[in-house]
Design a protein around this motif. Structure first.
Motif, PDB file in Angstrom:
ATOM      1  N   UNK A  71       1.834  -1.628  -3.506  1.00  0.00           N
ATOM      2  CA  UNK A  71       1.378  -1.194  -4.831  1.00  0.00           C
ATOM      3  C   UNK A  71       2.541  -1.212  -5.821  1.00  0.00           C
ATOM      4  N   UNK A  72       3.657  -0.593  -5.450  1.00  0.00           N
ATOM      5  CA  UNK A  72       4.816  -0.521  -6.345  1.00  0.00           C
ATOM      6  C   UNK A  72       5.334  -1.920  -6.653  1.00  0.00           C
ATOM      7  N   UNK A  73       5.480  -2.743  -5.638  1.00  0.00           N
ATOM      8  CA  UNK A  73       6.000  -4.094  -5.866  1.00  0.00           C
ATOM      9  C   UNK A  73       5.079  -4.920  -6.751  1.00  0.00           C
ATOM     10  N   UNK A  74       3.781  -4.742  -6.610  1.00  0.00           N
ATOM     11  CA  UNK A  74       2.836  -5.480  -7.447  1.00  0.00           C
ATOM     12  C   UNK A  74       2.926  -5.028  -8.903  1.00  0.00           C
ATOM     13  N   UNK A  75       3.067  -3.744  -9.129  1.00  0.00           N
ATOM     14  CA  UNK A  75       3.209  -3.237 -10.499  1.00  0.00           C
ATOM     15  C   UNK A  75       4.513  -3.736 -11.115  1.00  0.00           C
ATOM     16  N   UNK A  76       5.604  -3.711 -10.351  1.00  0.00           N
ATOM     17  CA  UNK A  76       6.888  -4.207 -10.858  1.00  0.00           C
ATOM     18  C   UNK A  76       6.783  -5.706 -11.172  1.00  0.00           C
ATOM     19  N   UNK A  77       6.132  -6.478 -10.288  1.00  0.00           N
ATOM     20  CA  UNK A  77       5.909  -7.905 -10.549  1.00  0.00           C
ATOM     21  C   UNK A  77       5.178  -8.088 -11.872  1.00  0.00           C
ATOM     22  N   UNK A  91      -5.254  -2.854 -12.132  1.00  0.00           N
ATOM     23  CA  UNK A  91      -5.720  -1.719 -11.332  1.00  0.00           C
ATOM     24  C   UNK A  91      -6.810  -2.147 -10.355  1.00  0.00           C
ATOM     25  N   UNK A  92      -7.781  -2.900 -10.827  1.00  0.00           N
ATOM     26  CA  UNK A  92      -8.882  -3.359  -9.966  1.00  0.00           C
ATOM     27  C   UNK A  92      -8.362  -4.259  -8.857  1.00  0.00           C
ATOM     28  N   UNK A  93      -7.427  -5.144  -9.184  1.00  0.00           N
ATOM     29  CA  UNK A  93      -6.869  -6.049  -8.190  1.00  0.00           C
ATOM     30  C   UNK A  93      -6.108  -5.278  -7.113  1.00  0.00           C
ATOM     31  N   UNK A  94      -5.264  -4.342  -7.536  1.00  0.00           N
ATOM     32  CA  UNK A  94      -4.494  -3.552  -6.571  1.00  0.00           C
ATOM     33  C   UNK A  94      -5.435  -2.718  -5.709  1.00  0.00           C
ATOM     34  N   UNK A  95      -6.452  -2.115  -6.319  1.00  0.00           N
ATOM     35  CA  UNK A  95      -7.409  -1.308  -5.548  1.00  0.00           C
ATOM     36  C   UNK A  95      -8.119  -2.174  -4.503  1.00  0.00           C
TER      37      UNK A  95
END
Length: 121
Positions: A71-77, A91-95
Motif C-alpha cells: 500500500x505504502x509503496x503504491x502511494x509513493x509510486x 484508492x479503489x485500485x489499492x483496495x
C-alpha cells in the motif's frame, strides 16, 4: 464496513505531507518510510478477519506487513509519477489489490505456486 476503510484518509495525508518528506535530508527520510510501513501494517491488522485460518500471530503480522508495504509503496509510486491518477481511482485500485492479496493469503491453497506462461523472446 468496507475493507481497508483507512485508505482515503491515508492517501490524503501522504499526499499533503509528501513534499515535506521529499524536502527532508535523505537520512531523515529513511526513518519516515519504515514508520509509515509499520503504521499502515497496524491498520491492515484490523482488516484481517480473526476467523480466517491463519497459522497464528506471526502469519497475521507478516501478512499485514506485506500488504501494508505494498500500500505504502503504491502511494509513493503514485506521488512520484505526479499523482496523475485520480485519488479515488487510486484508492479503489489499492483496495482491490489488497483484498485480492488478503484472500489469496488466507485461501486453503495458499501454498501452491501459480504457473505462469513461458516468456517469449
Amino acid at each position: 464496513d468496507r475493507p481497508f476503510a483507512f485508505l482515503r484518509d491515508l492517501i490524503a495525508q501522504v499526499r499533503e505531507y509528501y513534499p515535506l518528506t521529499r524536502a527532508l535530508r535523505k537520512r531523515d527520510a529513511l526513518t519516515v518510510v519504515p514508520r509509515l510501513h509499520k503504521l499502515v501494517a497496524q491498520l491492515v491488522v484490523l482488516d484481517i478477519d480473526p476467523r480466517r485460518a491463519h497459522a497464528g500471530e506471526a502469519e497475521r503480522d507478516a501478512t499485514a506487513r506485506f500488504i501494508g508495504g505494498a500500500i505504502v509503496d503504491t502511494i509513493v509510486w503514485w506521488l512520484e509519477e505526479g499523482a496523475a491518477l485520480d485519488a479515488g481511482a487510486l484508492e479503489a485500485m489499492i483496495r482491490r489489490m489488497s483484498v485480492a492479496a488478503l484472500e489469496q493469503i488466507a485461501s486453503p491453497t495458499r501454498d501452491t505456486i501459480p504457473q505462469f506462461p513461458a516468456r517469449r523472446r
